[in-house]
Write a protein that holds these residues in place. Structure first.
Motif, PDB file in Angstrom:
ATOM      1  N   TYR A 201      55.226  18.098 -15.416  1.00 56.15           N
ATOM      2  CA  TYR A 201      55.591  19.135 -14.448  1.00 56.15           C
ATOM      3  C   TYR A 201      56.773  18.717 -13.583  1.00 56.15           C
ATOM      4  CZ  TYR A 201      51.257  21.475 -15.775  1.00 56.15           C
ATOM      5  OH  TYR A 201      50.256  22.095 -16.478  1.00 56.15           O
ATOM      6  N   MET A 202      56.800  17.482 -13.123  1.00 59.84           N
ATOM      7  CA  MET A 202      57.905  17.027 -12.266  1.00 59.84           C
ATOM      8  C   MET A 202      59.235  17.063 -13.032  1.00 59.84           C
ATOM      9  SD  MET A 202      56.413  16.682  -9.435  1.00 59.84           S
ATOM     10  CE  MET A 202      57.665  15.896  -8.439  1.00 59.84           C
TER      11      MET A 202
ATOM     12  N   VAL B  56      61.431  26.779 -23.980  1.00 62.58           N
ATOM     13  CA  VAL B  56      61.837  25.953 -25.115  1.00 62.58           C
ATOM     14  C   VAL B  56      62.866  26.721 -25.932  1.00 62.58           C
ATOM     15  CG1 VAL B  56      59.625  24.723 -25.227  1.00 62.58           C
ATOM     16  CG2 VAL B  56      59.968  26.774 -26.600  1.00 62.58           C
ATOM     17  N   GLU B  57      63.585  25.984 -26.750  1.00 60.47           N
ATOM     18  CA  GLU B  57      64.585  26.616 -27.592  1.00 60.47           C
ATOM     19  C   GLU B  57      64.396  26.174 -29.023  1.00 60.47           C
ATOM     20  OE1 GLU B  57      69.279  27.451 -27.025  1.00 60.47           O
ATOM     21  OE2 GLU B  57      68.283  26.379 -25.394  1.00 60.47           O
ATOM     22  N   LYS B  58      64.531  27.122 -29.930  1.00 62.43           N
ATOM     23  CA  LYS B  58      64.492  26.787 -31.348  1.00 62.43           C
ATOM     24  C   LYS B  58      65.580  27.594 -32.027  1.00 62.43           C
ATOM     25  CE  LYS B  58      60.890  29.430 -33.436  1.00 62.43           C
ATOM     26  NZ  LYS B  58      59.499  29.475 -33.853  1.00 62.43           N
TER      27      LYS B  58
ATOM     28  N   LEU C  14      56.654  29.615 -23.259  1.00 59.05           N
ATOM     29  CA  LEU C  14      55.300  29.221 -23.640  1.00 59.05           C
ATOM     30  C   LEU C  14      54.442  29.357 -22.393  1.00 59.05           C
ATOM     31  CD1 LEU C  14      56.052  26.022 -25.758  1.00 59.05           C
ATOM     32  CD2 LEU C  14      55.783  28.378 -26.545  1.00 59.05           C
ATOM     33  N   LEU C  15      53.583  30.345 -22.403  1.00 62.37           N
ATOM     34  CA  LEU C  15      52.749  30.640 -21.244  1.00 62.37           C
ATOM     35  C   LEU C  15      51.560  29.694 -21.202  1.00 62.37           C
ATOM     36  CD1 LEU C  15      52.305  32.682 -18.908  1.00 62.37           C
ATOM     37  CD2 LEU C  15      51.050  34.097 -20.541  1.00 62.37           C
ATOM     38  N   SER C  16      51.270  29.163 -20.029  1.00 63.60           N
ATOM     39  CA  SER C  16      50.138  28.239 -19.878  1.00 63.60           C
ATOM     40  C   SER C  16      49.635  28.309 -18.448  1.00 63.60           C
ATOM     41  CB  SER C  16      50.572  26.804 -20.189  1.00 63.60           C
ATOM     42  OG  SER C  16      51.502  26.361 -19.206  1.00 63.60           O
TER      43      SER C  16
ATOM     44  N   PHE D 208      60.365  24.575 -16.530  1.00 65.45           N
ATOM     45  CA  PHE D 208      58.983  24.959 -16.227  1.00 65.45           C
ATOM     46  C   PHE D 208      58.978  25.651 -14.879  1.00 65.45           C
ATOM     47  CE2 PHE D 208      54.850  24.448 -14.207  1.00 65.45           C
ATOM     48  CZ  PHE D 208      54.032  24.973 -15.188  1.00 65.45           C
ATOM     49  N   VAL D 209      58.353  26.825 -14.845  1.00 67.03           N
ATOM     50  CA  VAL D 209      58.195  27.557 -13.594  1.00 67.03           C
ATOM     51  C   VAL D 209      56.729  27.958 -13.453  1.00 67.03           C
ATOM     52  CG1 VAL D 209      60.561  28.434 -13.492  1.00 67.03           C
ATOM     53  CG2 VAL D 209      58.797  29.763 -14.662  1.00 67.03           C
TER      54      VAL D 209
END
Length: 150
Positions: free
Chosen positions: A43-44, A72-74, A87-89, A52-53
């Motif tokens: 997270y840091m 992320v990138e692909k 990516l939802l988490s 990351f938000v």
């Protein structure tokens, strides 16, 4: 009760990590490893580089809900020409506050962040509890999702 919504900052990271672990346990995780150091480092690092938000729901001084979106990138593909994905988490609401629309408001905010980042798609591995929320929001099942554990 007045619920407020604020972005995650370094100040709340310990509480956020605790809620993430609680969420994983509620979803059935049985592993007995200490994830705190790895989560803190993740997270840091990703908050610092903007990949990351998170939004938090507050009732007074208490965090009662969390959300998270990793970017992320692909390689670009027809379903996502930008190649940028969210990516939802970390979607978690304190059990006493469920069924009040809090998760929907948190979800809305991180989806907006993904849109601003330029994501063309968002993915989640939904818990049984979350499936209805995500389906109502417009997420669709991808029956071919597979995973290989290293």
């Amino acid at each position: 009760m007045k619920i407020e919504y604020r972005r995650l900052t370094e100040k709340e990271i310990t509480t956020f990590i605790g809620m993430r672990i609680q969420q994983l346990r509620e979803e059935g995780a049985k592993e007995e490893i200490n994830l705190v150091p790895a989560l803190r480092e993740y997270y840091m690092r990703h908050m610092a580089d903007g990949t990351f938000v998170s939004w938090l729901a507050w009732d007074g001084e208490n965090i009662i809900g969390t959300s998270g979106m990793s970017f992320v990138e692909k390689p670009p593909y027809f379903g996502c020409p930008s190649g940028k994905m969210g990516l939802l988490s970390s979607m978690y609401t304190n059990p006493k506050y469920r069924r009040m629309g809090i998760a929907r408001k948190l979800l809305s905010r991180v989806i907006n962040d993904a849109r601003e980042y330029g994501c063309g798609t968002i993915q989640i591995t939904a818990s049984d509890m979350g499936v209805k929320l995500y389906a109502d929001f417009g997420f669709v099942h991808n029956g071919n999702f597979m995973q290989y554990k290293l």
